[in-house]
Every structure is written in C-alpha cells, then in structure tokens.
Design a protein around this motif. Structure first.
Motif, mmCIF file in Angstrom:
data_model
loop_
_atom_site.group_PDB
_atom_site.id
_atom_site.type_symbol
_atom_site.label_atom_id
_atom_site.label_comp_id
_atom_site.label_asym_id
_atom_site.label_seq_id
_atom_site.Cartn_x
_atom_site.Cartn_y
_atom_site.Cartn_z
ATOM 1 N N ASN A 125 0.777 -1.139 0.012
ATOM 2 C CA ASN A 125 0.034 -0.081 -0.097
ATOM 3 C C ASN A 125 0.703 1.196 0.225
ATOM 4 O OD1 ASN A 125 1.059 0.115 2.594
ATOM 5 N ND2 ASN A 125 -0.980 0.168 3.668
ATOM 6 N N ASP A 126 2.144 1.396 -0.035
ATOM 7 C CA ASP A 126 3.006 2.581 -0.187
ATOM 8 C C ASP A 126 3.252 2.702 -1.518
ATOM 9 O OD1 ASP A 126 6.032 1.518 -1.010
ATOM 10 O OD2 ASP A 126 5.157 -0.065 0.438
ATOM 11 N N ALA A 127 3.123 3.905 -2.049
ATOM 12 C CA ALA A 127 3.244 4.378 -3.408
ATOM 13 C C ALA A 127 4.138 3.739 -4.290
ATOM 14 C CB ALA A 127 3.331 6.019 -3.354
ATOM 15 N N THR A 128 5.487 4.001 -3.887
ATOM 16 C CA THR A 128 6.428 3.346 -4.901
ATOM 17 C C THR A 128 6.248 1.795 -5.312
ATOM 18 O OG1 THR A 128 8.089 3.172 -3.135
ATOM 19 C CG2 THR A 128 7.956 5.138 -4.709
ATOM 20 N N ASN A 129 6.047 0.912 -3.997
ATOM 21 C CA ASN A 129 5.955 -0.452 -4.230
ATOM 22 C C ASN A 129 4.897 -1.129 -4.891
ATOM 23 O OD1 ASN A 129 8.468 -1.622 -3.183
ATOM 24 N ND2 ASN A 129 8.152 -0.688 -1.426
ATOM 25 N N GLY A 130 3.841 -0.144 -4.669
ATOM 26 C CA GLY A 130 2.722 -0.386 -5.000
ATOM 27 C C GLY A 130 2.714 -0.301 -6.609
ATOM 28 N N GLY A 131 3.065 0.653 -7.046
ATOM 29 C CA GLY A 131 3.501 1.099 -8.419
ATOM 30 C C GLY A 131 4.325 0.016 -9.110
ATOM 31 N N ARG A 132 5.137 -0.478 -8.345
ATOM 32 C CA ARG A 132 6.427 -1.487 -8.820
ATOM 33 C C ARG A 132 5.350 -2.850 -9.222
ATOM 34 N NH1 ARG A 132 11.500 -3.316 -5.019
ATOM 35 N NH2 ARG A 132 12.631 -4.411 -6.595
ATOM 36 N N ALA A 133 4.497 -3.062 -8.167
ATOM 37 C CA ALA A 133 3.751 -4.329 -8.226
ATOM 38 C C ALA A 133 2.889 -4.177 -9.421
ATOM 39 C CB ALA A 133 2.827 -4.552 -6.897
ATOM 40 N N LEU A 134 2.066 -3.077 -9.697
ATOM 41 C CA LEU A 134 1.294 -2.788 -10.932
ATOM 42 C C LEU A 134 2.018 -2.976 -12.192
ATOM 43 C CD1 LEU A 134 -1.097 -0.002 -9.617
ATOM 44 C CD2 LEU A 134 -1.357 -2.562 -10.052
ATOM 45 N N LEU A 135 3.223 -2.468 -12.181
ATOM 46 C CA LEU A 135 4.262 -2.624 -13.386
ATOM 47 C C LEU A 135 4.578 -4.050 -13.632
ATOM 48 C CD1 LEU A 135 6.762 0.527 -12.828
ATOM 49 C CD2 LEU A 135 4.895 0.263 -14.701
ATOM 50 N N LEU A 136 4.769 -4.792 -12.398
ATOM 51 C CA LEU A 136 5.223 -6.083 -12.866
ATOM 52 C C LEU A 136 3.983 -7.027 -13.341
ATOM 53 C CD1 LEU A 136 7.160 -8.229 -12.563
ATOM 54 C CD2 LEU A 136 6.364 -8.637 -10.147
ATOM 55 N N LYS B 67 -6.108 2.757 -9.648
ATOM 56 C CA LYS B 67 -6.916 3.892 -10.643
ATOM 57 C C LYS B 67 -6.229 3.885 -12.145
ATOM 58 C CE LYS B 67 -8.753 6.407 -6.881
ATOM 59 N NZ LYS B 67 -8.738 7.659 -6.445
ATOM 60 N N ASP B 68 -4.924 3.494 -12.344
ATOM 61 C CA ASP B 68 -4.065 3.597 -13.455
ATOM 62 C C ASP B 68 -4.570 2.474 -14.405
ATOM 63 O OD1 ASP B 68 -3.348 6.496 -13.078
ATOM 64 O OD2 ASP B 68 -1.954 5.641 -11.616
ATOM 65 N N ILE B 69 -4.994 1.351 -13.699
ATOM 66 C CA ILE B 69 -5.117 0.330 -14.672
ATOM 67 C C ILE B 69 -6.108 0.685 -15.900
ATOM 68 C CG2 ILE B 69 -6.275 -2.133 -14.829
ATOM 69 C CD1 ILE B 69 -5.643 -2.496 -11.874
ATOM 70 N N ALA B 70 -5.843 0.440 -17.203
ATOM 71 C CA ALA B 70 -6.435 0.653 -18.260
ATOM 72 C C ALA B 70 -7.227 -0.427 -18.740
ATOM 73 C CB ALA B 70 -5.632 1.080 -19.561
ATOM 74 N N SER B 71 -6.665 -1.735 -18.833
ATOM 75 C CA SER B 71 -7.369 -2.819 -19.099
ATOM 76 C C SER B 71 -7.214 -3.914 -18.240
ATOM 77 C CB SER B 71 -7.205 -3.398 -20.437
ATOM 78 O OG SER B 71 -5.842 -3.868 -20.731
ATOM 79 N N ASN B 72 -8.325 -4.713 -17.780
ATOM 80 C CA ASN B 72 -8.417 -5.889 -16.691
ATOM 81 C C ASN B 72 -9.182 -6.967 -17.078
ATOM 82 O OD1 ASN B 72 -8.116 -7.300 -14.281
ATOM 83 N ND2 ASN B 72 -9.221 -5.713 -13.178
ATOM 84 N N PRO B 73 -8.397 -7.916 -18.236
ATOM 85 C CA PRO B 73 -9.131 -8.841 -19.005
ATOM 86 C C PRO B 73 -9.589 -9.797 -17.959
ATOM 87 C CG PRO B 73 -7.046 -8.310 -19.944
ATOM 88 C CD PRO B 73 -6.909 -7.524 -18.739
ATOM 89 N N LYS B 74 -9.056 -10.204 -16.956
ATOM 90 C CA LYS B 74 -9.588 -11.027 -15.922
ATOM 91 C C LYS B 74 -10.441 -10.766 -14.793
ATOM 92 C CE LYS B 74 -6.272 -14.943 -16.900
ATOM 93 N NZ LYS B 74 -5.525 -16.075 -16.495
ATOM 94 N N HIS B 75 -10.547 -9.253 -14.801
ATOM 95 C CA HIS B 75 -11.213 -8.409 -13.784
ATOM 96 C C HIS B 75 -10.600 -8.903 -12.441
ATOM 97 C CE1 HIS B 75 -14.142 -9.077 -17.540
ATOM 98 N NE2 HIS B 75 -14.163 -7.744 -17.078
ATOM 99 N N ILE B 76 -9.453 -8.759 -12.361
ATOM 100 C CA ILE B 76 -8.948 -9.048 -10.967
ATOM 101 C C ILE B 76 -9.265 -8.009 -10.177
ATOM 102 C CG2 ILE B 76 -7.027 -10.337 -12.059
ATOM 103 C CD1 ILE B 76 -5.122 -7.855 -11.453
ATOM 104 N N LYS B 77 -9.301 -8.236 -8.855
ATOM 105 C CA LYS B 77 -9.728 -7.335 -7.727
ATOM 106 C C LYS B 77 -8.317 -7.255 -6.974
ATOM 107 C CE LYS B 77 -14.355 -9.379 -7.151
ATOM 108 N NZ LYS B 77 -14.202 -10.366 -8.104
ATOM 109 N N VAL B 78 -7.943 -5.750 -7.161
ATOM 110 C CA VAL B 78 -6.591 -5.410 -6.567
ATOM 111 C C VAL B 78 -6.984 -4.727 -5.339
ATOM 112 C CG1 VAL B 78 -4.438 -4.175 -6.737
ATOM 113 C CG2 VAL B 78 -5.491 -5.192 -8.903
ATOM 114 N N ARG B 79 -6.314 -5.060 -3.966
ATOM 115 C CA ARG B 79 -6.313 -4.368 -2.901
ATOM 116 C C ARG B 79 -5.055 -4.058 -2.442
ATOM 117 N NH1 ARG B 79 -8.194 -7.721 1.754
ATOM 118 N NH2 ARG B 79 -7.587 -9.463 0.321
ATOM 119 N N GLU B 80 -4.891 -3.144 -1.775
ATOM 120 C CA GLU B 80 -3.664 -2.559 -0.976
ATOM 121 C C GLU B 80 -3.522 -2.671 0.256
ATOM 122 O OE1 GLU B 80 -2.653 1.407 -3.766
ATOM 123 O OE2 GLU B 80 -4.700 1.174 -2.875
ATOM 124 N N LEU B 81 -2.372 -3.439 0.680
ATOM 125 C CA LEU B 81 -2.239 -3.824 2.067
ATOM 126 C C LEU B 81 -0.521 -3.542 2.594
ATOM 127 C CD1 LEU B 81 -3.823 -7.410 2.289
ATOM 128 C CD2 LEU B 81 -4.826 -5.260 2.941
#
Length: 257
Positions: free
Chosen positions: A125-136, A156-170
C-alpha cells in the motif's frame, strides 16, 4: 597540570570512541543479516555497529530524521524520494548495495496464466512499491496501465483488466500472512525471505536483475560524510559482502556494486 592533561586525554579518547558508535535501522532479511556480517570488519576499523531491526517501512526513516538513529538500510531510492516529499524530510542515499527482485506469489496456482477470473490480488500500500507491483503485473500481461503510468501507478491507473482481477492494497509486511487467503500476492523480497519463500523458485513472476530498485544505505545531510558512516558504506560495497550476498541468497538478492 599533568593530571589535567591526562583527564583531557581520557575525555578525548572517550569522545572519539563514542563518536564511532553508530546505530542503523534495518528490516530483518536481508538487510540486518548483511549488517551483522560487516560488524567484525567495522570493529577493526574502530566502528561499533548496533543494528536495530524494524518490521515496517516508516519508522526507520522517521527515527533517522529525528536523530534517534544514525542511518538505515531497508529501502530503494524511489521509496526514499516519495518519503522525503511526503514527510518534508531530507534524508539522502550514501551507497547502493543490492537489488531484491520483486515477485508475485500464490498458494493456489502454479502459473500466472492460471490466474482465475475475478482473482483477488494484493499489493503493497505504499506508493512506490504499489506502483512497482502494478508494473510487474503489466509486464506479465495480467493488466495494462494508462500511458505515462510509472513507479507511482495506483489501481486507478489500470487501463485494461481482462480477467477482472480485484486489486487490494495492504501493508507490505502483512502480505505473506494473507498469501493463503488470496489468489496472488506481490511481496517485497525481504518479507518473502522472512516468510520462508524462495523468490527464484516460488515466485510466479519476478523482476529481472536489471531492476532499478537498488536498496541503499540512508543517512542525514549532517552525518552522511562522517567517518563512521563512510566506513560502513565502504564495508557494504566490499568484495566480501558481494560474495556473502551471492552465496547466501542464491539470486534472491543481487549485488548492485
């Protein structure tokens, strides 16, 4: 007069000794282990190193900034930059030491292609590691991100999500503990190692060794050039530490010097 000179000499010796004692904050694995490894070499250099282990990514910076600790070793530059910006601190990098390739783990699937429709995915849930996870996740083709999304990307920056995954930040430290409750968890390597996970074997997807997220020794502007901090930086960039990292972590931690 002789007694006075003797007293002054003793006081000067005591002051010099005290000045060479430093306390460094670190997360347990691998940072504290690496610091413990360099203790004997530093002792020969006249530096007494005390390692204080933390389980979070906030207090190590707060306590260094407040001069309760001398330095810390747990974070990468993007995280430090974001922390300084958000907290108004002016902590600085002294030396780059290693990279911990970031990975995605699951107790339910064996391959990222098997990620189910509507999967529950957790990220830091911290900004840089959350972004790092999304980039991966984007690199693996699970999602795509909006143009221009970088290391500070959020769900919020996810443009497409083919499998409709639910992303939670912890909280990053809690991610290994919820691994069996979710379909996929993106975990910082230090916490993965603490939980007994082997990034090179257990991660379904993992950053390459060219990751830009080098873990750094961090201090304040007023002490970054002190002899003790500089001796610590030199020890952390020694051939002996490189060999220690390579032999102990088998690719889960990669020297960056």
């Amino acid at each position: 007069m002789k007694k006075l000179l003797t007293a002054l000499a003793v006081f000067a010796a005591f002051s010099a000794q005290a000045a060479d004692k430093i306390t460094v904050a670190a997360t347990a694995v691998p940072h504290a282990e690496i610091l413990e490894f360099v203790k004997p070499a530093l002792a020969k250099e006249g530096v007494e190193l005390n390692v204080k282990v933390f389980t979070d990514y906030v207090q190590p910076n707060v306590q260094v900034a407040e001069k309760r600790l001398d330095a810390n070793f747990f974070q990468h530059q993007p995280y430090l930059d974001e922390f300084n910006k958000g907290k108004g601190t002016d902590l600085v990098s002294v030396a780059g030491v290693h990279v911990e390739p970031f990975g995605a783990y699951s107790s339910k699937i064996k391959n990222i292609d098997a990620l189910p429709e509507g999967a529950n995915v957790v990220i830091p849930n911290d900004a840089t590691n959350g972004g790092r996870a999304l980039l991966l996740l984007a690199k693996a083709g699970v999602i795509t991100l909006k143009d221009g999304s970088g290391i500070l990307a959020t769900p919020k920056d996810i443009a497409s999500n083919p499998k409709h995954i639910k992303v939670r930040e912890l909280e990053a430290a809690t991610l290994p503990r919820v691994l069996n409750q979710v379909d996929l968890a993106l975990i910082n390597t230090n916490y993965a190692l603490e939980a007994g996970l082997n990034p090179t074997k257990d991660a379904l997807i993992i950053e390459g060794s060219d990751s830009p997220y080098v873990n750094i020794l961090v201090a304040r502007q007023d002490n970054k050039d002190s002899p003790a901090i500089q001796k610590l930086a030199k020890a952390l960039n020694s051939p002996e530490v490189k060999q220690f990292i390579q032999s102990k972590y088998n690719g889960a931690v990669v020297p960056a010097f």
